[in-house]
Design an enzyme around this catalytic site. Structure first.
Site, PDB file in Angstrom:
ATOM      1  N   GLU A 289       0.818  -1.214   0.000  1.00 53.27           N
ATOM      2  CA  GLU A 289       0.000   0.000   0.000  1.00 53.27           C
ATOM      3  C   GLU A 289       0.858   1.274   0.000  1.00 53.27           C
ATOM      4  OE1 GLU A 289      -3.735  -1.963   2.473  1.00 53.27           O
ATOM      5  OE2 GLU A 289      -2.233  -0.782   3.536  1.00 53.27           O
ATOM      6  N   PRO A 290       1.538   1.581  -1.102  1.00 53.06           N
ATOM      7  CA  PRO A 290       2.348   2.802  -1.154  1.00 53.06           C
ATOM      8  C   PRO A 290       1.490   4.038  -1.366  1.00 53.06           C
ATOM      9  CG  PRO A 290       2.397   1.690  -3.269  1.00 53.06           C
ATOM     10  CD  PRO A 290       1.594   0.810  -2.352  1.00 53.06           C
ATOM     11  N   GLY A 291       1.827   5.096  -0.686  1.00 56.63           N
ATOM     12  CA  GLY A 291       1.167   6.386  -0.900  1.00 56.63           C
ATOM     13  C   GLY A 291       2.213   7.440  -1.155  1.00 56.63           C
ATOM     14  N   ARG A 329       3.785  19.486   7.888  1.00 60.99           N
ATOM     15  CA  ARG A 329       4.789  18.489   8.266  1.00 60.99           C
ATOM     16  C   ARG A 329       6.041  19.070   8.937  1.00 60.99           C
ATOM     17  NH1 ARG A 329       7.255  15.638   5.137  1.00 60.99           N
ATOM     18  NH2 ARG A 329       7.324  13.726   6.377  1.00 60.99           N
ATOM     19  N   TYR A 333       6.370  17.233  12.317  1.00 61.97           N
ATOM     20  CA  TYR A 333       7.385  16.168  12.346  1.00 61.97           C
ATOM     21  C   TYR A 333       8.818  16.685  12.264  1.00 61.97           C
ATOM     22  CZ  TYR A 333       3.428  13.223  10.771  1.00 61.97           C
ATOM     23  OH  TYR A 333       2.229  12.582  10.643  1.00 61.97           O
ATOM     24  N   CYS A 360       0.165  32.984  12.319  1.00 65.50           N
ATOM     25  CA  CYS A 360       0.497  33.648  13.579  1.00 65.50           C
ATOM     26  C   CYS A 360       0.979  32.622  14.596  1.00 65.50           C
ATOM     27  CB  CYS A 360      -0.731  34.397  14.094  1.00 65.50           C
ATOM     28  SG  CYS A 360      -0.346  35.537  15.432  1.00 65.50           S
ATOM     29  N   GLU A 361       2.102  31.992  14.282  1.00 65.39           N
ATOM     30  CA  GLU A 361       2.729  30.962  15.117  1.00 65.39           C
ATOM     31  C   GLU A 361       4.238  31.045  14.937  1.00 65.39           C
ATOM     32  OE1 GLU A 361       1.430  28.696  17.176  1.00 65.39           O
ATOM     33  OE2 GLU A 361      -0.700  29.062  16.755  1.00 65.39           O
TER      34      GLU A 361
END
Length: 430
Positions: A289-291, A329, A333, A360-361
């Protein structure tokens, strides 16, 4: 910056699929997701070829969570791929696009009653059953619908893959699947004696994502094949399918050293044949099941550079008109990416900057400390390998609109998703 697929440089300017990035921006504005359709199709065909789909009747299921507008459903249908979905929304997208329901694997660790009903009524090919609650729910719904449903049991094989903590799924401490060590899998098989509407035909495991080493996958093959034999001997259940999940790592930066699709597939096929021969059993139908490894390198994001803030002896912040709303991401991560200025591709790399998003982060940083050519406000910046989990994890945080999506091939542009308007952003508010 590494060039992927059909990317090429003409007179300092970057082209993808034969289309100038500046032309894309002129017509569709920024931020803009761009997909290289030729590379997507090549990856699909490589997976089918090297996973011996035609030769051995194995199956390759694209993991829809990576990127799944109707365009992608239609493309993988054309490429004779199966599809892995994890929600009612993904299933509905596939259904509306005309994707064959019998070629769908329905995943999820907490499918709702409505989602299970939808899957049964639509005629989903395989339910990947994650827990006892789902098993009972599926039996009841199939009884009401007078249907027999083929299922896989998802297991946690106890494999600790070397990847980010949030994308490990095969270890014992996981929210996914029936564990082996505590006997949950065997208890689930015993429960099948009480059910007449579900038919166990296979096992599924997924050990994690962005994995570069073959060994965890080969260990997974060994565990799964031994289980096939054990279940046959102990319960007289002939399992015909073994689904090994996905997780093949891809290139984001030069620190990543991914294997090719051929290398991964060949290693898995060879190990399965060897292990089954040693166990004295037939090789079951294999599913992968590659994505990410189909779509990541085929996608890029174009931005327009706004403010450039030079804090002397500290850092230069280069801000773009997107950020964590179109690519979460890096914040989630600490994922790394490469970038360049699309009309200065051959200029000497000389400036170290940090690419910042507009949210605003303080944590809305796309790339830390990257070397790039001379940069000016109004330039178009590209970040590569954003095809997986960019658009699918995009949000309206700060009420920012989701970008448009286009695909390019042979000098032509295909619109995939239109850019949200402000009216779209508030359309659900009462």
């Amino acid at each position: 910056m590494k060039l992927h697929g059909s990317m090429e440089i003409n007179n300092d300017e970057l082209y993808i699929g034969g289309v100038s990035c500046l032309k894309m921006v002129e017509e569709y504005k920024t931020p803009l997701y761009v997909f290289d359709e030729e590379l997507i199709r090549k990856n699909c065909r490589d997976y089918r070829k090297y996973f011996k789909v035609d030769e051995n009747k194995n199956r390759v299921a694209y993991a829809g969570k990576a990127f799944l507008p109707g365009y992608m459903c239609r493309l993988i249908k054309e490429e004779n791929m199966c599809l892995d979905v994890v929600s009612g929304g993904e299933l509905y997208t596939a259904y509306k696009s005309g994707f064959p329901m019998e070629n769908i694997f329905f995943h999820g660790n907490n499918k709702t009653k409505e989602e299970v009903e939808m899957g049964v009524k639509y005629g989903v090919g395989k339910f990947v059953v994650d827990n006892f609650y789902e098993l009972e729910l599926l039996e009841d719904i199939c009884e009401k619908e007078d249907k027999i449903q083929e299922i896989y049991f998802r297991i946690t094989p106890g494999i600790e893959a070397h990847t980010h903590e949030y994308i490990k799924t095969g270890q014992i401490d996981s929210k996914f699947g029936f564990a082996l060590v505590n006997g949950d899998l065997y208890n689930a098989i015993e429960k099948l004696k009480n059910y007449s509407r579900v038919k166990l035909v296979g096992l599924h495991a997924h050990i994690g994502s962005q994995i570069f080493d073959e060994e965890p996958f080969l260990d997974e093959v060994d565990i799964m094949m031994k289980l096939v034999k054990e279940i046959k001997e102990k319960y007289n259940i002939e399992l015909t399918d073994v689904d090994l999940g996905g997780g093949v790592g891809v290139y984001y930066t030069d620190e990543d050293k991914p294997k090719t699709i051929k290398e991964f597939c060949s290693a898995i096929i060879d190990r399965a044949e060897k292990t089954c021969s040693n166990l004295g059993i037939e090789v079951p139908k294999l599913i992968i099941e590659p994505g990410r490894s189909i779509i990541a390198n085929a996608g890029s994001t174009l931005y327009t550079i706004g403010s450039i803030k030079d804090i002397k002896d500290v850092r230069v912040y280069v801000s773009v008109d997107g950020g964590m709303t179109d690519n979460i991401r890096p914040s989630l991560y600490h994922a790394g990416y490469e970038c360049s200025i699309v009309n200065k591709m051959n200029k000497n790399v000389e400036n170290e900057v940090t690419i910042a998003g507009k949210c605003c982060e303080s944590g809305d940083i796309l790339i830390n400390n990257v070397s790039i050519s001379e940069i000016e406000s109004g330039d178009t910046l590209i970040t590569t390998s954003t095809g997986a989990y960019g658009y699918s994890m995009a949000s309206n945080y700060n009420k920012i609109q989701k970008p448009a999506v286009i695909a390019v091939k042979d000098g032509e542009i295909t619109p995939v998703c239109r850019r949200q308007t402000y009216e779209d952003v508030i359309s659900l508010e009462l």
